[in-house]
Design an enzyme around this catalytic site. Structure first.
Site, PDB file in Angstrom:
ATOM      1  N   ASP A 180      68.501  78.220  28.645  1.00  0.00           N
ATOM      2  CA  ASP A 180      67.741  77.854  29.707  1.00  0.00           C
ATOM      3  C   ASP A 180      69.875  78.295  29.575  1.00  0.00           C
ATOM      4  O   ASP A 180      69.877  77.327  30.098  1.00  0.00           O
ATOM      5  CB  ASP A 180      67.711  76.247  30.500  1.00  0.00           C
ATOM      6  CG  ASP A 180      67.935  77.077  32.338  1.00  0.00           C
ATOM      7  OD1 ASP A 180      69.223  77.632  32.594  1.00  0.00           O
ATOM      8  OD2 ASP A 180      66.705  76.260  33.458  1.00  0.00           O
ATOM      9  N   HIS A 181      69.691  79.512  30.215  1.00  0.00           N
ATOM     10  CA  HIS A 181      70.975  80.321  30.253  1.00  0.00           C
ATOM     11  C   HIS A 181      72.214  79.062  31.235  1.00  0.00           C
ATOM     12  O   HIS A 181      72.938  78.867  30.683  1.00  0.00           O
ATOM     13  CB  HIS A 181      71.318  81.301  30.059  1.00  0.00           C
ATOM     14  CG  HIS A 181      71.017  81.903  31.247  1.00  0.00           C
ATOM     15  ND1 HIS A 181      70.596  82.580  32.047  1.00  0.00           N
ATOM     16  CD2 HIS A 181      72.004  82.509  31.579  1.00  0.00           C
ATOM     17  CE1 HIS A 181      70.867  83.863  33.386  1.00  0.00           C
ATOM     18  NE2 HIS A 181      71.853  83.392  33.261  1.00  0.00           N
ATOM     19  N   HIS A 243      66.628  77.026  36.518  1.00  0.00           N
ATOM     20  CA  HIS A 243      68.498  76.691  37.058  1.00  0.00           C
ATOM     21  C   HIS A 243      68.681  75.850  37.922  1.00  0.00           C
ATOM     22  O   HIS A 243      69.568  74.811  37.011  1.00  0.00           O
ATOM     23  CB  HIS A 243      68.674  77.774  37.249  1.00  0.00           C
ATOM     24  CG  HIS A 243      68.227  79.683  36.182  1.00  0.00           C
ATOM     25  ND1 HIS A 243      68.161  79.150  34.963  1.00  0.00           N
ATOM     26  CD2 HIS A 243      68.178  80.567  36.789  1.00  0.00           C
ATOM     27  CE1 HIS A 243      68.171  80.246  34.235  1.00  0.00           C
ATOM     28  NE2 HIS A 243      68.293  81.392  35.497  1.00  0.00           N
TER      29      HIS A 243
HETATM   30  C1  BG6 Z   1      67.508  84.482  35.442  1.00  0.00           C
HETATM   31  C2  BG6 Z   1      66.892  85.511  36.310  1.00  0.00           C
HETATM   32  O1  BG6 Z   1      67.628  84.087  35.265  1.00  0.00           O
HETATM   33  O2  BG6 Z   1      69.781  84.509  36.040  1.00  0.00           O
HETATM   34  C3  BG6 Z   1      67.620  86.601  37.177  1.00  0.00           C
HETATM   35  O3  BG6 Z   1      65.701  85.987  35.489  1.00  0.00           O
HETATM   36  C4  BG6 Z   1      69.277  86.431  37.639  1.00  0.00           C
HETATM   37  O4  BG6 Z   1      66.659  87.359  38.110  1.00  0.00           O
HETATM   38  C5  BG6 Z   1      70.287  85.538  36.513  1.00  0.00           C
HETATM   39  O5  BG6 Z   1      70.013  87.392  37.628  1.00  0.00           O
HETATM   40  C6  BG6 Z   1      70.974  85.381  37.777  1.00  0.00           C
HETATM   41  O6  BG6 Z   1      72.628  84.829  36.297  1.00  0.00           O
HETATM   42  P1  BG6 Z   1      73.580  84.975  35.900  1.00  0.00           P
HETATM   43  O7  BG6 Z   1      73.926  84.088  34.639  1.00  0.00           O
HETATM   44  O8  BG6 Z   1      73.678  86.313  36.719  1.00  0.00           O
HETATM   45  O9  BG6 Z   1      74.263  83.828  37.188  1.00  0.00           O
END
Ligand code: BG6
Ligand code: NDP
Length: 493
Positions: A180-181, A243
């Site tokens: 989960d980045h 997230h």
């Molecule tokens: C991803 C989603 O997990 O997170 C995307 O699939 C989203 O739809 C993205 O745009 C948002 O990540 P960040 O790091 O740019 O806020």
């Protein structure tokens, strides 16, 4: 062999090694780890996909992804650790070729049999690959064998459970690293530091002193070229189940016994278990959804490429979460996320209760009522904190006004902040699961989200209902105003 203290040793096998994520995020992050000395002599990358490439062609593509040329000696040394094998993940017999190649690289770079299998391909393949890795003996090496998997992990509880059952036939839970980045983001990790490193904060971190907590993940872009995935997912599955639920569990959990993955995850799971799973009436009242229409220079979601003209997919969600536990009973967590909103940012606003008695607003003083203290955690794009207090304004008389105590990470430090994928790849090499989602966390998050989805699937939404550049539909404001509250971040305030 000599391995430097900071150096990590592993063979990475990337399934989907020629995909967008691999080129855009994974290889550049690994190069950063190389420049910092975490990867040095004793690592190798085996890229795979169905595409027939030679090692040299793959290395050329990696070079392009790093934005370097052959004159960059450091990059060339890094790239020399990359090899390629054309492989269809559904072709069981071909795994023996991968195994031979892995053994060869293991020997060449002295990798001690440590293996990280990174599944950067469509989730429908996750179970198949995990099964063949085990049955064809790729996990028989003498070192560690870890499986890193990308999102999404299922599309509801049942499919997630099925996937998990498939994975656990080949890998133990502690060998599985579910990405989960958001958990790799610097300021998300700071939630624990701020909460558990400050008596001032933690002693007030409960329903006696906190009125509500607001989590906003706002995106300025629309669906871009990912419509075929996104239209089958929607904001609830794409952002809330993973997230947002992760952020909320870090905000809601009790203090872990120790700062280890096992203890932290145990507390997050406990928090998620006390999250109230809504019945139909509660889900209808406490969650709202939206879909963007056309703006001045923006076409409506339904007119985006690869989106059906009658799509009822949501590009916005707002909701109220309630925890039935001693710490949080009566203190709602409001969440919202959406595409094509006013700006790109992520923030958490912790709104404290106002003083029970406002002694400054006696009739002859004409003082504006005291405002609530708010602790804002700015996650992105600027990282920092702000604490809103009431203070006396300068001068004669006795008027109060809110002031903000701000701290922002400076530009130099921001530039040096590791990218989420860099941090997560590093953690996977260390075997530290803190910043990955455990199965239990994923499963409780699905149980909650499934109830909302079920209700929504029975109702026809009135879409589109918000304009690009706004903060979502009016119903998102009504949701919180009904409770006599306001979003802390709002346009034109
Ligand atoms: C991803 C989603 O997990 O997170 C995307 O699939 C989203 O739809 C993205 O745009 C948002 O990540 P960040 O790091 O740019 O806020
Ligand atoms: P892409 O479609 O760009 O890449 C898919 C990769 O899988 C390609 O290398 C493709 O190569 C390979 N592949 C497809 N079918 C097979 C097969 N049968 N056997 C072997 N290889 C195969 O996807 P992304 O890189 O965008 O996404 C990968 C994963 O990461 C997905 O789970 C996605 O949800 C997740 N993710 C992606 C993000 C992103 O920003 N891209 C963000 C967050 C998560 P070929 O067709 O040549 O075989």
């Amino acid at each position: 062999m000599t391995v430097l203290a900071s150096e990590r040793t592993a063979l990475f096998i990337f399934f989907g090694g020629t995909g967008d994520l691999a080129y855009r995020k994974l290889y550049p992050s690994m190069f950063n780890l190389y420049k910092k000395g975490t990867l040095r002599e004793h690592f190798a990358v085996l890229g795979t996909s169905r595409n027939k490439l030679t090692d040299a062609q793959f290395q050329e593509a990696v070079r392009k992804s790093l934005g370097t040329t052959k004159t960059d000696k450091e990059a060339e040394k890094f790239i020399s650790h990359f090899a390629y094998e054309a492989h269809d993940v559904t072709d069981q017999a071909h795994y023996s070729v991968l195994k031979d190649r892995a053994n060869e690289l293991d020997k060449k770079f002295e990798l001690q049999g440590n293996r990280i299998f990174y599944l950067s391909l469509a989730p429908s393949f996750f179970g198949v690959v995990a099964g063949y890795l085990k049955s064809e003996g790729l996990t028989d090496s003498e070192g560690f064998n870890r499986l890193v998997i990308e999102k999404p992990f299922g599309r509801d509880y049942d499919s997630a459970e099925k996937l998990n059952d498939a994975l656990s036939k080949s890998f133990e839970e502690e060998q599985i690293f579910r990405i989960d980045h958001y958990l790799g983001k610097e300021m998300i990790q700071n939630i624990e530091a701020v909460r558990f490193g400050n008596t001032l904060v933690e002693s007030l971190w409960n329903n006696r002193y906190i009125d509500n907590i607001q989590v906003t993940l706002s995106e300025k872009l629309g669906v871009e070229e990912r419509a075929s995935y996104y239209d089958n997912s929607g904001a609830l599955r794409d952002m809330v189940q993973n997230h947002i639920m992760q952020i909320v569990s870090l905000l809601a959990m009790e203090q872990p016994v120790s700062f280890t993955d096992v203890d932290i995850r145990a507390e997050k799971v406990k928090a998620l278990r006390s999250l109230r799973v809504y019945n139909v009436a509660e889900a209808s009242t406490n969650f709202v959804r939206g879909q963007y229409g056309a703006g001045d220079e923006q076409r409506a979601y339904r007119d985006e490429d690869n989106v059906p003209h009658d799509s009822t997919n949501e590009t916005f969600v707002a909701g109220k979460l309630l925890f039935d536990n001693y710490r949080w009973s009566g203190t709602p967590f409001y969440i919202r996320t959406g595409k094509m909103l006013a700006d790109k940012f992520t923030r958490v606003d912790v709104v404290f209760k106002k003083p029970l008695i406002d002694i400054f607003s006696f009739p002859q003083n004409h003082n504006a009522p005291l405002e609530a203290n708010v602790l804002t955690m700015y996650i992105e794009p600027h990282a920092g904190f702000s604490l809103r207090l009431n203070a006396k304004t300068n001068g004669q008389g006795f008027q109060t006004a809110p002031i903000d105590l701000d701290y922002f990470v400076d530009d130099a430090d921001s530039k040096a902040t590791p990218e989420p994928y860099e941090r997560l790849i590093h953690d996977a090499m260390k075997g530290d699961g803190t910043n990955f989602s455990s199965w239990q966390e994923v499963s409780y998050a699905w149980r909650f989200v499934d109830q909302i989805r079920k209700v929504w699937d029975l109702q026809q939404p009135q879409f589109p209902n918000y304009t690009p550049g706004s903060m979502g539909p009016a119903s998102a404001d009504e949701l919180i105003q009904r409770d006599h509250r306001q979003w802390v971040y709002r346009l034109n305030k």
